[in-house]
Write an enzyme that holds these catalytic residues in place. Structure first.
Site, PDB file in Angstrom:
ATOM      1  CG  ASP A 138     -12.421  -1.651  -1.266  1.00 19.46           C
ATOM      2  OD1 ASP A 138     -11.967  -2.797  -1.407  1.00 19.46           O
ATOM      3  OD2 ASP A 138     -11.965  -0.658  -1.861  1.00 19.46           O
ATOM      4  CG  ASP A 182      -2.009  -1.047   1.139  1.00 18.48           C
ATOM      5  OD1 ASP A 182      -2.054  -1.771   0.133  1.00 18.48           O
ATOM      6  OD2 ASP A 182      -2.816  -1.142   2.084  1.00 18.48           O
TER       7      ASP A 182
END
Length: 243
Positions: A129, A8
């Protein structure tokens, strides 16, 4: 099942967030390319990259870091975060990504996702998500009114390579994968599903493994790899069903 180590990217560094909160970022490596090389050397088959700044701002931000990763490794790589136009998809695929992940734009412009799937067969994934089954957008900063399953079903005949399903409340929290929700989603789809969020141990991967029969083809692992609870070779061994 395939292991997808997660990198990330925030402000050019390799970080992990807690439950998607950009203010709660832990830096694990100042050099994302070095981290990618370490994962590749350890034997991973894929890499999963997220441009966190891009997801919030709506356009690619950590491009330089991604390009450095692509130079450093030959492992197939997928990227999500801030990719919201056909031009951006084209640029990333030409830069060497194997697959791009479309999230927010899948909610806001599903037609663009379907067009991209036609133009680049097998190279478009959809990132879903969710909090309590409802899809979040714009880097998880906003909640939509769309159910995760309803969004996934919109793309059943589009040729999406995979649905990447993340339970936001599990992400970075080391509380285990939401196996039940992931299996429920996969059972309603013919599109392959990749599980994300919450892997804290090899036991979490073992719990997920039987779900392969429902179409779950892989697992994304982040913080557990960084803090040493899981190693790449061990995770691969478990996901391949070896003892």
């Amino acid at each position: 099942m395939i292991l997808f180590p997660a990198i990330d990217l925030k402000d050019g560094k390799c970080v992990r967030l807690l439950r998607g909160d950009m203010a709660r970022a832990t830096v694990f490596n100042d050099s994302p390319a070095a981290q990618a090389k370490a994962f590749a050397t350890a034997g991973c088959e894929w890499l999963h990259l997220v441009d966190l700044n891009g997801a919030v701002e709506g356009h690619p931000v950590n491009r330089a870091a991604v390009l450095e990763i692509l130079k450093a490794v030959e492992v197939p790589t997928q990227l999500g975060g801030g990719i919201r136009t056909i031009e951006s998809i084209a640029q990333w695929l030409e830069a060497g990504l194997q697959r791009v992940i479309l999230g927010t734009i899948a909610v806001k412009e599903p037609g663009l996702v379907k067009a991209a799937c036609k133009q680049w067969p097998g190279r478009i994934a959809v990132g879903i998500d969710a909090r309590d089954g409802i899809v979040a957008v714009d880097g998880w900063t906003k909640q939509s009114t769309v159910r995760a399953l309803d969004l996934a079903l919109r793309f059943e005949d589009a040729g999406v390579a995979a649905i990447i399903y993340t339970d936001i409340d599990r992400d970075g929290a080391m509380g285990g994968v939401n196996v039940d929700a992931t299996i429920t989603l996969a059972q309603h789809l013919t599109t392959p599903v990749i599980a994300s969020g919450g892997v804290s141990s090899l036991d979490d991967l073992r719990e997920l493994l039987p779900a392969e029969e429902h179409g779950i083809i892989g697992a994304i692992v982040g913080r557990a790899l960084y803090d040493g609870r899981v190693t790449v070779p061990d995770a691969i061994r478990v996901l391949k069903g070896e003892r």
